[in-house]
Design a protein around this motif. Structure first.
Motif, PDB file in Angstrom:
ATOM      1  N   ASN A 335       0.834  -1.203   0.000  1.00 15.95           N
ATOM      2  CA  ASN A 335       0.000   0.000   0.000  1.00 15.95           C
ATOM      3  C   ASN A 335       0.862   1.243   0.000  1.00 15.95           C
ATOM      4  O   ASN A 335       0.656   2.178  -0.771  1.00 15.95           O
ATOM      5  CB  ASN A 335      -0.879  -0.027   1.245  1.00 15.95           C
ATOM      6  N   ARG A 338       2.613   1.742  -3.186  1.00  9.88           N
ATOM      7  CA  ARG A 338       1.679   2.257  -4.191  1.00  9.88           C
ATOM      8  C   ARG A 338       1.462   3.755  -3.988  1.00  9.88           C
ATOM      9  O   ARG A 338       1.489   4.538  -4.930  1.00  9.88           O
ATOM     10  CB  ARG A 338       0.364   1.498  -4.072  1.00  9.88           C
ATOM     11  N   GLU A 339       1.258   4.127  -2.689  1.00 11.49           N
ATOM     12  CA  GLU A 339       0.999   5.543  -2.394  1.00 11.49           C
ATOM     13  C   GLU A 339       2.190   6.398  -2.786  1.00 11.49           C
ATOM     14  O   GLU A 339       2.034   7.478  -3.360  1.00 11.49           O
ATOM     15  CB  GLU A 339       0.700   5.707  -0.905  1.00 11.49           C
ATOM     16  N   GLN A 342       2.305   6.809  -6.389  1.00 15.70           N
ATOM     17  CA  GLN A 342       1.249   7.740  -6.807  1.00 15.70           C
ATOM     18  C   GLN A 342       1.696   9.178  -6.556  1.00 15.70           C
ATOM     19  O   GLN A 342       1.589  10.049  -7.427  1.00 15.70           O
ATOM     20  CB  GLN A 342      -0.024   7.411  -6.012  1.00 15.70           C
TER      21      GLN A 342
END
Ligand code: ADP
Length: 596
Positions: A335, A338-339, A342
């Motif tokens: 997570n 991914r963040e 991003q």
């Protein structure tokens, strides 16, 4: 998934363990029973050996004692009281010596002539024992042996009897010996076994439990009772049957029978015959402690399995929790990654946008500057060009008329206009200056004075009065003498523009120094710089002056020159009105003064 499978396994193992327990019980019981039987058999062998050796000790004694000559003499003369009395004494002495119960002399009719117990009230003397098998056996020349309850004494005993023969070998009487069994029986009581000794009819006559005495292990049939009555083996004792249920488990013989208090108990039963004596000896071992021992094993196994399963359960739980935590951590990590990715993408996008915007702004600024420059230049050049053309036209006419002096005057005007355009061109060249010219050491006072000389005409035209205030022994600074002078001229002419036409037209030029810097401040009494434009007056082509009066390049060039000197050009408004332009210069530490 993993957790579920492990738990399923544990349940399967638990079920298997529960199914296993009866098997464990059977094996443990079998083992304990076999063990018990072995112990019982050992005891049985010891018991039989002890009994046998006890009996054998006495077996030969009647035969030996029957050799005594006095015995024949008594038998030959039974009425001789003195002989009888002597015989009674001898029998009593011998009886004590051999530790028997009774020793006595019987005639051929079965009547007792002399006995070791002659002096007792229940003496055998006069008693007839013809019904006893040991007597008849000995009378017939054999060796009599028999077990019975004494009819006179009521005491159990084993009887040995030997015939008494004369010189001719004829049987004249019988010598009988009775031994007791109470002492042997008492020796058994201390053990945790039950011992039973039965006669050929199955009647118990020796036992660790008094309740079993004179009771039949075999059914007491009429024939058996008849045979027992004939020999009066148990005198008048009341014979009853014992309730016996034989069975077998795992090859071990069991026997259920009521104990002395009437409670049915189960025993491991072992037995062996003693053919000499005609007895059967049985050793019984209570199965209650054996079952308890087996149950203990089952309990231990159950406990072990429970502990093992619990341990497995705990381990499984821990493993499951660990796996869960690892999975959670991995998910959180993914997570986070991914963040971050991003965010990075967002930032890159924002950066790209910013760069594009900056480029757009720069482009727009350039276009605006270009527009302003085009307007200024076209005005500055078109005007002199148009004027020059007019002067040229008139010069042509004047030459045609022959007015040469005026034509020359016009040509002079044209030259002046061309000079002005050249000046504009020079200005523009300064904008495109070379910034990296080498820096030198410059004297401030000289630069100020040279600048005043150049600007004097403009100052005088504007009616400005310049007051100089230079600190004594000003240190030299870093810069270029001509460029520094150009900056001071620019600022002074702007000040002249600002004060022109105003009541107070004083301009104050001061120079001070700090540890590292020299500051030249030029203050006028003009309108000052409006706050809205203060940050734009250093931009190229920015001007508030009328078209034709200023190009808007002076401060821009000056600012860049000061930056080239690693100094600064700042503007502020004086509290009492007017603008202050400060030239900040770096003090030169070493080096000689140089001219540019
Ligand atoms: P120009 O003098 O050709 O207009 P400059 O770059 O020298 O170009 O000056 C830019 C602008 O700065 C001027 O148009 C003026 O508005 C402002 N300015 C410069 N000096 C002063 C001053 N001493 N007092 C007030 N305003 C000034």
């Amino acid at each position: 998934m993993v957790k579920g499978r492990l738990q399923l396994w544990i349940w399967v193992l638990a079920a298997a363990a529960v199914l296993l327990l009866p098997v464990v019980d059977r094996i443990a019981t079998g083992n304990a029973m076999a063990d018990g039987q072995e112990r019982a058999e050992t005891t049985l062998r010891q018991t039989v050996n002890a009994l046998d050796s006890y009996l054998r000790r006495y077996e030969a004694l009647p035969t030996l004692l029957a050799q005594d000559e006095d015995i024949l003499a008594v038998l030959a003369d039974p009425g001789n009281k003195a002989r009888i009395a002597a015989m009674n004494r001898w029998l009593a002495e011998t009886n004590t010596l051999i530790e028997a119960s009774d020793l006595y002399l019987i005639d051929l009719d079965g009547t007792t002539l002399a006995a070791s117990n002659h002096d007792r009230t229940d003496s055998f003397i006069g008693q007839n024992f013809s019904y006893r098998p040991y007597f008849s056996r000995a009378r017939d020349g054999g060796l009599g042996r028999y077990f019975a309850l004494g009819t006179t004494s009521g005491v159990r005993g084993y009887y040995f009897a030997s015939p008494i023969r004369d010189e001719a070998g004829m049987v004249r009487g019988v010598l009988a010996l009775k031994i007791g069994v109470n002492a042997i029986e008492a020796g058994w009581r201390a053990r945790d076994y039950r011992i039973l000794v039965t006669d050929p009819e199955g009647v118990v006559f020796m036992s660790t439990d008094a309740g079993w005495l004179y009771r039949g292990l075999l059914p007491l049939t009429a024939e058996r009772r008849e045979r027992l009555a004939q020999t009066r083996r148990y005198a008048d004792a009341d014979l009853t049957e014992l309730q016996v249920t034989p069975s077998a488990t795992a090859g071990v013989n069991l026997m259920r029978l009521a104990d002395g208090t009437g409670v049915m108990r189960e025993y491991i039963a072992t037995e062996t015959p003693m053919p000499h004596a005609g007895w059967t000896v049985r050793v019984l071992l209570d199965t209650v402690p054996i079952h308890a021992q087996a149950r203990l094993v089952v309990l231990a196994v159950a406990l072990f399995l429970t502990v093992a399963l619990l341990l497995a359960w705990v381990l499984a739980q821990r493993r499951a929790r660990l796996a869960e935590r690892l999975a959670l951590q991995a998910a959180a990590q993914a997570n986070l990654e991914r963040e971050v990715a991003q965010r990075t993408a967002d930032l890159t996008q924002a950066n790209d946008d910013l760069h594009r915007m900056q480029a757009d702004l720069v482009q727009a600024g350039k276009l605006a500057a270009l527009g302003r420059m085009s307007a200024a230049l076209s005005h500055e050049i078109n005007q002199p060009l148009a004027a020059a053309r007019n002067y040229a036209d008139s010069a042509g006419l004047l030459i045609d008329r022959g007015d040469l002096p005026r034509a020359k005057e016009n040509i002079g005007q044209i030259i002046a206009l061309i000079d002005r355009m050249a000046a504009i061109a020079r200005h523009l060249r300064n904008v495109a200056r070379k910034p990296n010219e080498p820096l030198k050491v410059v004297d401030i006072a000289t630069a100020v004075r040279d600048a005043l000389v150049i600007a004097q005409a403009r100052l005088t035209a504007a009616g400005a009065e310049v007051a100089l205030d230079l600190a004594g022994n000003l240190p030299p600074v870093i810069g270029g003498p001509v460029r520094l002078q150009q900056v001071i001229v620019n600022v002074l002419t702007n000040a002249a523009d600002a004060v022109e036409g105003r009541a107070d037209r004083r301009i104050h030029l001061s120079a001070t120094c700090t540890d590292h810097e020299v500051i030249v401040a030029i203050r006028d009494r003009g309108p000052g710089v409006a706050p809205g434009i203060a940050d734009r007056i250093f931009d190229p082509f920015f001007t508030t002056k009328q078209v034709g009066s200023g190009l808007g390049l002076g401060l821009s060039i000056s600012y860049n020159i000061m930056k080239d000197f690693e100094g600064d050009l700042r503007v502020a408004n004086h509290p009492q009105g007017g603008a202050i332009f400060s030239l900040i210069l770096r003090r030169a530490t070493t080096g000689a003064l140089a001219a540019e």
